[in-house]
Design a protein around this motif. Sequence first.
Motif, PDB file in Angstrom:
ATOM      1  N   LEU A 108       0.829  -1.211   0.000  1.00 18.61           N
ATOM      2  CA  LEU A 108       0.000   0.000   0.000  1.00 18.61           C
ATOM      3  C   LEU A 108       0.862   1.260   0.000  1.00 18.61           C
ATOM      4  O   LEU A 108       0.542   2.239  -0.682  1.00 18.61           O
ATOM      5  CB  LEU A 108      -0.934   0.001   1.219  1.00 18.61           C
ATOM      6  N   ALA A 109       1.948   1.248   0.758  1.00 24.73           N
ATOM      7  CA  ALA A 109       2.834   2.414   0.786  1.00 24.73           C
ATOM      8  C   ALA A 109       3.490   2.618  -0.577  1.00 24.73           C
ATOM      9  O   ALA A 109       3.618   3.750  -1.058  1.00 24.73           O
ATOM     10  CB  ALA A 109       3.899   2.247   1.870  1.00 24.73           C
ATOM     11  N   GLN A 110       3.887   1.517  -1.203  1.00 18.82           N
ATOM     12  CA  GLN A 110       4.504   1.625  -2.530  1.00 18.82           C
ATOM     13  C   GLN A 110       3.490   2.158  -3.540  1.00 18.82           C
ATOM     14  O   GLN A 110       3.830   2.946  -4.435  1.00 18.82           O
ATOM     15  CB  GLN A 110       5.032   0.257  -2.984  1.00 18.82           C
ATOM     16  N   GLN A 111       2.239   1.716  -3.402  1.00 19.71           N
ATOM     17  CA  GLN A 111       1.193   2.208  -4.295  1.00 19.71           C
ATOM     18  C   GLN A 111       1.000   3.716  -4.115  1.00 19.71           C
ATOM     19  O   GLN A 111       0.913   4.472  -5.085  1.00 19.71           O
ATOM     20  CB  GLN A 111      -0.113   1.475  -3.970  1.00 19.71           C
ATOM     21  N   PHE A 112       0.951   4.146  -2.841  1.00 22.05           N
ATOM     22  CA  PHE A 112       0.827   5.576  -2.539  1.00 22.05           C
ATOM     23  C   PHE A 112       1.998   6.334  -3.161  1.00 22.05           C
ATOM     24  O   PHE A 112       1.821   7.392  -3.784  1.00 22.05           O
ATOM     25  CB  PHE A 112       0.780   5.769  -1.020  1.00 22.05           C
ATOM     26  N   ALA A 113       3.194   5.775  -3.012  1.00 23.07           N
ATOM     27  CA  ALA A 113       4.388   6.433  -3.571  1.00 23.07           C
ATOM     28  C   ALA A 113       4.283   6.567  -5.083  1.00 23.07           C
ATOM     29  O   ALA A 113       4.679   7.582  -5.668  1.00 23.07           O
ATOM     30  CB  ALA A 113       5.647   5.649  -3.185  1.00 23.07           C
ATOM     31  N   VAL A 118       2.107   3.635   6.517  1.00 22.88           N
ATOM     32  CA  VAL A 118       1.088   2.586   6.583  1.00 22.88           C
ATOM     33  C   VAL A 118       1.584   1.520   7.552  1.00 22.88           C
ATOM     34  O   VAL A 118       2.607   0.884   7.288  1.00 22.88           O
ATOM     35  CB  VAL A 118       0.846   1.943   5.202  1.00 22.88           C
ATOM     36  N   GLY A 119       0.881   1.323   8.663  1.00 22.62           N
ATOM     37  CA  GLY A 119       1.401   0.344   9.613  1.00 22.62           C
ATOM     38  C   GLY A 119       0.434  -0.058  10.709  1.00 22.62           C
ATOM     39  O   GLY A 119       0.772  -0.886  11.551  1.00 22.62           O
ATOM     40  N   GLN A 120      -0.764   0.502  10.685  1.00 20.37           N
ATOM     41  CA  GLN A 120      -1.679   0.188  11.776  1.00 20.37           C
ATOM     42  C   GLN A 120      -2.520  -1.050  11.477  1.00 20.37           C
ATOM     43  O   GLN A 120      -2.721  -1.442  10.320  1.00 20.37           O
ATOM     44  CB  GLN A 120      -2.571   1.388  12.093  1.00 20.37           C
ATOM     45  N   THR A 121      -3.022  -1.648  12.543  1.00 17.62           N
ATOM     46  CA  THR A 121      -3.692  -2.948  12.479  1.00 17.62           C
ATOM     47  C   THR A 121      -4.808  -2.986  11.439  1.00 17.62           C
ATOM     48  O   THR A 121      -4.928  -3.959  10.690  1.00 17.62           O
ATOM     49  CB  THR A 121      -4.283  -3.279  13.870  1.00 17.62           C
ATOM     50  N   ASN A 122      -5.619  -1.940  11.396  1.00 16.11           N
ATOM     51  CA  ASN A 122      -6.826  -2.011  10.564  1.00 16.11           C
ATOM     52  C   ASN A 122      -6.745  -1.216   9.271  1.00 16.11           C
ATOM     53  O   ASN A 122      -7.765  -0.986   8.619  1.00 16.11           O
ATOM     54  CB  ASN A 122      -8.037  -1.550  11.389  1.00 16.11           C
ATOM     55  N   THR A 123      -5.561  -0.784   8.896  1.00 18.31           N
ATOM     56  CA  THR A 123      -5.429   0.006   7.671  1.00 18.31           C
ATOM     57  C   THR A 123      -5.548  -0.903   6.440  1.00 18.31           C
ATOM     58  O   THR A 123      -4.851  -1.909   6.324  1.00 18.31           O
ATOM     59  CB  THR A 123      -4.068   0.734   7.641  1.00 18.31           C
ATOM     60  N   VAL A 124      -6.463  -0.535   5.534  1.00 16.47           N
ATOM     61  CA  VAL A 124      -6.622  -1.293   4.286  1.00 16.47           C
ATOM     62  C   VAL A 124      -6.579  -0.328   3.103  1.00 16.47           C
ATOM     63  O   VAL A 124      -6.493   0.894   3.278  1.00 16.47           O
ATOM     64  CB  VAL A 124      -7.950  -2.097   4.271  1.00 16.47           C
ATOM     65  N   GLU A 125      -6.640  -0.875   1.897  1.00 16.12           N
ATOM     66  CA  GLU A 125      -6.447  -0.092   0.675  1.00 16.12           C
ATOM     67  C   GLU A 125      -7.351   1.143   0.619  1.00 16.12           C
ATOM     68  O   GLU A 125      -6.932   2.217   0.209  1.00 16.12           O
ATOM     69  CB  GLU A 125      -6.683  -0.998  -0.539  1.00 16.12           C
ATOM     70  N   ARG A 126      -8.606   0.977   1.017  1.00 19.47           N
ATOM     71  CA  ARG A 126      -9.565   2.074   0.982  1.00 19.47           C
ATOM     72  C   ARG A 126      -9.048   3.308   1.735  1.00 19.47           C
ATOM     73  O   ARG A 126      -9.186   4.442   1.268  1.00 19.47           O
ATOM     74  CB  ARG A 126     -10.876   1.580   1.609  1.00 19.47           C
ATOM     75  N   HIS A 127      -8.463   3.102   2.931  1.00 19.41           N
ATOM     76  CA  HIS A 127      -7.964   4.238   3.700  1.00 19.41           C
ATOM     77  C   HIS A 127      -6.872   4.986   2.947  1.00 19.41           C
ATOM     78  O   HIS A 127      -6.811   6.216   2.954  1.00 19.41           O
ATOM     79  CB  HIS A 127      -7.400   3.770   5.052  1.00 19.41           C
ATOM     80  N   VAL A 128      -6.010   4.230   2.294  1.00 23.32           N
ATOM     81  CA  VAL A 128      -4.876   4.847   1.606  1.00 23.32           C
ATOM     82  C   VAL A 128      -5.364   5.617   0.375  1.00 23.32           C
ATOM     83  O   VAL A 128      -4.926   6.748   0.120  1.00 23.32           O
ATOM     84  CB  VAL A 128      -3.831   3.776   1.223  1.00 23.32           C
ATOM     85  N   SER A 129      -6.288   5.041  -0.364  1.00 19.88           N
ATOM     86  CA  SER A 129      -6.765   5.746  -1.572  1.00 19.88           C
ATOM     87  C   SER A 129      -7.589   6.971  -1.191  1.00 19.88           C
ATOM     88  O   SER A 129      -7.502   8.018  -1.839  1.00 19.88           O
ATOM     89  CB  SER A 129      -7.544   4.793  -2.492  1.00 19.88           C
ATOM     90  N   GLU A 130      -8.379   6.858  -0.118  1.00 20.71           N
ATOM     91  CA  GLU A 130      -9.131   8.035   0.333  1.00 20.71           C
ATOM     92  C   GLU A 130      -8.194   9.143   0.803  1.00 20.71           C
ATOM     93  O   GLU A 130      -8.446  10.329   0.553  1.00 20.71           O
ATOM     94  CB  GLU A 130     -10.083   7.660   1.470  1.00 20.71           C
ATOM     95  N   ALA A 131      -7.138   8.751   1.493  1.00 11.88           N
ATOM     96  CA  ALA A 131      -6.166   9.746   1.955  1.00 11.88           C
ATOM     97  C   ALA A 131      -5.552  10.477   0.759  1.00 11.88           C
ATOM     98  O   ALA A 131      -5.441  11.708   0.750  1.00 11.88           O
ATOM     99  CB  ALA A 131      -5.066   9.070   2.779  1.00 11.88           C
ATOM    100  N   TRP A 132      -5.183   9.725  -0.258  1.00 18.82           N
ATOM    101  CA  TRP A 132      -4.575  10.343  -1.443  1.00 18.82           C
ATOM    102  C   TRP A 132      -5.559  11.288  -2.129  1.00 18.82           C
ATOM    103  O   TRP A 132      -5.181  12.384  -2.564  1.00 18.82           O
ATOM    104  CB  TRP A 132      -4.061   9.266  -2.392  1.00 18.82           C
TER     105      TRP A 132
END
Lengths: 370, 370
Positions: free
Chosen positions: B277-282, B343-357
């Motif tokens: 997920l972090a690489q995707q964000f990058a 990205v490192g917390q227990t419940n973090t999934v793809e949706r959170h990362v894409s919404e953040a972006w």
Amino acid sequence: MLWATSPACTELETLVLDWLVQALALPEKFLSTSTGGGVIQDTASSATLCAMLAARERATNLEVNRTGVTAKLCAYASTQAHSATEKAIRIAGIGHENLRRIPTDAHFAMDTDALSRAMRQDRDAGLLPFFVCATVGTTSSNAVDPLTEIGPLCREFGAWLHVDAAMSGTAAVCPEFRYIHDGIEHADSYCFNPHKWMFTNFDCDCFYIADREALIRTLTILPEFLRNKATESGAVIDYRDWQIPLGRRFRALKLWFVLRHYGIEGLRFHIREHVRLAQQFASWVHEDDRFELAALVPLNLVCFRLKSGDDENQQLLDALNGSGKLYLTHTRLSDRFTLRFCVGQTNTVERHVSEAWSRIQDEAARIARQ
Amino acid sequence: MLWATSPACTELETLVLDWLVQALALPEKFLSTSTGGGVIQDTASSATLCAMLAARERATNLEVNRTGVTAKLCAYASTQAHSATEKAIRIAGIGHENLRRIPTDAHFAMDTDALSRAMRQDRDAGLLPFFVCATVGTTSSNAVDPLTEIGPLCREFGAWLHVDAAMSGTAAVCPEFRYIHDGIEHADSYCFNPHKWMFTNFDCDCFYIADREALIRTLTILPEFLRNKATESGAVIDYRDWQIPLGRRFRALKLWFVLRHYGIEGLRFHIREHVRLAQQFASWVHEDDRFELAALVPLNLVCFRLKSGDDENQQLLDALNGSGKLYLTHTRLSDRFTLRFCVGQTNTVERHVSEAWSRIQDEAARIARQ
């Protein structure tokens, strides 16, 4: 861990620690609204270390922080003070040869004449008496060092006075026990442990300081990734700068629950009951010819022993602890093996204390028959 | 807190920490069955302090513990190393002027030529290089110091090598990420924080030492009331002598639950997902012309910024954090304001990362329109 990490964590801690200043009738200088304030440490040993570090930097005008220990610093604690002081003086880079262990009087409280002589001797030798740790309720025997005499000596020599009341401090919620803190107005710092005798889960040590800037100056660091508006405004507290580790937990919450659950009156009830039970146990010991009390019993700790000798007392301790029914620790007082019986846990009631005494009597009889 | 206080607490801690040596493929010298062992500390800052104290005493043959700092000791860490090193060197009585901040290369990893020059210069000046703190995954940018080069330098100069892998160490549960620990066989001590990236509640830092006696000699004290058969037999571990405070909690239990719940395969799954997920964000940052990556992204931390300037990045950070929907911290890299996305917390999934972006893009657009 910054204020911004969790404002509630910091704000509740400040609130609860101010409440406890009032509950224990501690000096107002320990209030956050004054020049000082309180912080929750893990244990009293960490509080002692923080106090010693702040004292070290006050005595050397932050020179040790900059260039390392060069001045010849001396610290003082009684022979009965907790070993935490020795651990702290090693960690602080001052060395345990510079910790003077002051002899005690017949009741195991610090001999202030001896303290005065030691400080004068060190000063005359060009050393710098910078720190005194006084104990309100020593671990071994619950002895209370005379703060009213130690305080003026500290002022005379410019030494920091830290008061360690780890277990016994809690007693001051009851007005009739506040005499243990006589002279506390002289203290630069003070700590007691709600995890010892105030029904709070480990770990929870309340550490108070009269001049918070002395502590913060000693321990603050602020790299870029910790910079934030709240901290830089000066309007908030970063407790990270009041302790050894940089991270911290939300310990105030459990303490808040304890205070809200029991209330001050509830705490007083239980503290009084614990003291009553310990005094009752002490009277049983006193009335049994085989036993003797080994120290005064000001509060909830009873130091006692079989009159017969160290071997019998060691046997007694091993038999009791081996039974799995009760657990005592021991100490040495006047160079004699001594058992320690302490009443202070949440669910301890009269039945537990009387059953313990029965078992102790039974084991003593068994040992005498051998 | 002795072994006898709660044998289960100590025994489970030893077991779990030995498991983690295997899980992360750390050197066998860190196993309790070897000359070393592990202990749970509250935070990495305490681990750094313990390592520095053990190093101080090894370098001076316990002289500082006895008589205080007199030798001219020097420690080394990169300019990107955690501020914990500076806090530790003050606490230890050595002084922050004796901490050399070594410059880094283009990717924010320690420049070992500069380290070598600094150590040589200090030694030639009669100083004693005693401690190097290397970082595996710096806080600012996740840079990895080259242990394979630093290790031999430490051996040449007789300095203690402490490796701080607070967040990133966890990645080594996955074989493909174990390269971050290349050279770890040179380390005298090592720590990583399961509370950072291994689904364990704060506080939980795993601290390993190759020569446990060096640590114990530094921190042990044993007054009468702590004497007991188990300790004196030498057959048990008293973790009190492996840390700053004397008391301790049963932290191993939560770590045991995490390991039993996820299993090594479960941990690997989540760590790989976080890195993905972090690489995707990058890659999204890289593809957006308004933004740039500010550092390499080896694992799960992405350092990025608007190309426009510091003011715009500060505005972006304030707007995002003010939204209450996500929270980023910042740093400065190459003297430019930089945002950090981890990205490192227990419940973090793809949706959170894409919404953040999406939010980050929206705010960037709003700032550009102003």
